[in-house]
Design a protein around this motif. Sequence first.
Motif, PDB file in Angstrom:
ATOM      1  N   ASP A 168       0.890  -1.290  -0.198  1.00 53.04           N
ATOM      2  CA  ASP A 168      -0.175   0.134   0.080  1.00 53.04           C
ATOM      3  C   ASP A 168       1.008   1.055  -0.001  1.00 53.04           C
ATOM      4  N   PHE A 169       0.459   2.291  -0.818  1.00 59.39           N
ATOM      5  CA  PHE A 169       1.298   3.497  -0.752  1.00 59.39           C
ATOM      6  C   PHE A 169       0.841   4.386   0.250  1.00 59.39           C
ATOM      7  N   GLN A 174       1.187   2.248   5.768  1.00 58.59           N
ATOM      8  CA  GLN A 174       2.625   2.228   5.797  1.00 58.59           C
ATOM      9  C   GLN A 174       3.179   2.107   7.038  1.00 58.59           C
ATOM     10  N   ALA A 175       2.857   3.095   7.889  1.00 56.45           N
ATOM     11  CA  ALA A 175       3.242   3.144   9.129  1.00 56.45           C
ATOM     12  C   ALA A 175       2.771   2.246  10.294  1.00 56.45           C
ATOM     13  N   ALA A 176       1.478   1.775   9.971  1.00 56.67           N
ATOM     14  CA  ALA A 176       0.768   0.862  10.858  1.00 56.67           C
ATOM     15  C   ALA A 176       1.271  -0.635  10.601  1.00 56.67           C
ATOM     16  N   LEU A 209      -5.686  -4.052   5.055  1.00 55.13           N
ATOM     17  CA  LEU A 209      -4.398  -3.700   6.048  1.00 55.13           C
ATOM     18  C   LEU A 209      -4.996  -2.933   7.021  1.00 55.13           C
ATOM     19  N   PRO A 210      -4.375  -2.626   8.274  1.00 53.96           N
ATOM     20  CA  PRO A 210      -4.991  -1.604   9.253  1.00 53.96           C
ATOM     21  C   PRO A 210      -4.983  -0.075   8.570  1.00 53.96           C
ATOM     22  N   HIS A 211      -6.003   0.382   9.102  1.00 51.63           N
ATOM     23  CA  HIS A 211      -6.400   1.893   8.388  1.00 51.63           C
ATOM     24  C   HIS A 211      -6.437   2.038   6.946  1.00 51.63           C
ATOM     25  N   GLN A 212      -6.522   1.059   6.220  1.00 50.33           N
ATOM     26  CA  GLN A 212      -6.969   0.840   4.931  1.00 50.33           C
ATOM     27  C   GLN A 212      -8.304   1.335   4.487  1.00 50.33           C
ATOM     28  N   THR A 213      -8.690   2.029   3.642  1.00 56.24           N
ATOM     29  CA  THR A 213     -10.061   2.060   3.291  1.00 56.24           C
ATOM     30  C   THR A 213     -10.147   2.001   1.754  1.00 56.24           C
ATOM     31  N   ARG A 214     -11.361   2.096   1.400  1.00 53.63           N
ATOM     32  CA  ARG A 214     -11.602   1.903  -0.082  1.00 53.63           C
ATOM     33  C   ARG A 214     -10.918   3.125  -0.662  1.00 53.63           C
ATOM     34  N   ASP A 251      -2.602  -3.129  15.211  1.00 53.32           N
ATOM     35  CA  ASP A 251      -3.901  -2.829  16.015  1.00 53.32           C
ATOM     36  C   ASP A 251      -5.090  -3.232  15.319  1.00 53.32           C
ATOM     37  N   GLU A 252      -5.626  -4.390  16.050  1.00 52.25           N
ATOM     38  CA  GLU A 252      -6.704  -5.001  15.326  1.00 52.25           C
ATOM     39  C   GLU A 252      -7.870  -4.290  15.105  1.00 52.25           C
TER      40      GLU A 252
END
Length: 449
Positions: A168-169, A174-176, A209-214, A251-252
């Motif tokens: 993911d860019f 990326q930090a997560a 991935l964590p914090h990923q959105t559409r 972070d789940e």
Amino acid sequence: MQPELIRRYAIAVPRYTSYPTAPHFHAGVNGETYADWLASEDGETGLSLYLHIPFCDRLCWYCGCHTKQTKRYEPVAGYMDALLAEIELVARHLPKRRKVGSIHFGGGSPTILSIPDLMRIRDALDRNFDVEEVAKISVEIDPGFVDREKLEGWRAFGVTRASVGVQDFDPKVQAAINRPQSFEQTHRIVSLLRELEIGGINLDVVYGLPHQTRSSLEKTLTMALSMQPERFAIFGYAHVPWMKKHQTLIDEKALAGVEERFAMQQLISDMVTAEGYLAVGIDHFAKPGDSLAVALDAGEVKRNFQGYTTDSAPSLIGLGASAIGKVQAGYAQNIVATGEYMRAVSEGRLPIGKGIELTVTDRVVGSAIEQLMCSYGFSIRDLRREYGAAADVLLADAARLQQQDQDGFISFDGDRFEVKEAGRVFVRTIAAGFDQYFGRNAARHSVAV
């Protein structure tokens, strides 16, 4: 698609990169067993090789691979000695010198290898096998830790295809996952690969991935598509912290639920196919004209631990700690712990930790599941021609699955079992209905979307 339907099918099932799946391998298969298996190999057929390099310059928290982070090269150099010795050891147990048509380097980060060590591997392979001039040689690349000099070394080795990790860019994502990597870094490496005429480029993207959105995923895909790779491999993040302790750092609460994962999967498919890529199975996409697309059209796509492939060799030798191979008698996995693997090789032992010998039922069911995963259907009549009456083990399960199908996902006429287009996104769950081992033990899997 209705949320209730998604939740019902998005259960935890295997990815079916093998059958039986790895949780059912056992310690009853050891180095002595494997020695017998190698000795009984048909010497007239070609081989494929998988070499595992279990080291990374950094540890990405989402990773499910057998690897470890190292800032020093000394552990890699020590491992190299064992890997070279294993190549010699395996070759001595084969009944005759074999042709090799496909080589894949995985990890970890194979590009952590120094160029001199890479050339030592090539010399060892050439001494012990007949590597074909047109062999397909692929390597997995972390763009953050490779440069022109390294890529020139891999070109000299003979690499024809490179799989470049994107994931993911989005900086927050990326930090997560502890994977900082800019689009510019990635684009530079893709451009270098093309400049060096390593033309078969695959990009790996991960959803869920964590914090990923559409919205963020759409931006990542737009950037990835601008690089026009020959292939995409798009994987759903497998959150398995009971297997990979470093995933506990994720972070789940920031992970998407199955309905959102399903929406991400559909977004990816729509965007990539709109650009002209052909869908290959559940998670690969290829440009028309790419060898994987050609194999798809010919009905010759295969599936193994590297995903979808054009490799049709009957045997794949796994080399390195944790590497899994499949020979004609069954599956064998090397010892996972690097130190124990190195000790076994230093003592002249084939470093097998576990495996499973294939029964005729395993072969029948495995063939049916592979065909489901690659082309969404199989013919019991065709399997009966190859395996005889053993293929009838599929009849009861096929009839049961059709009877239970309340969603119109399956067709079965007594011979041809087919997953209809509407149900193909759930083919892993449907394939599990034929799995003779599924549910036998406490094995845990990632969700099916």
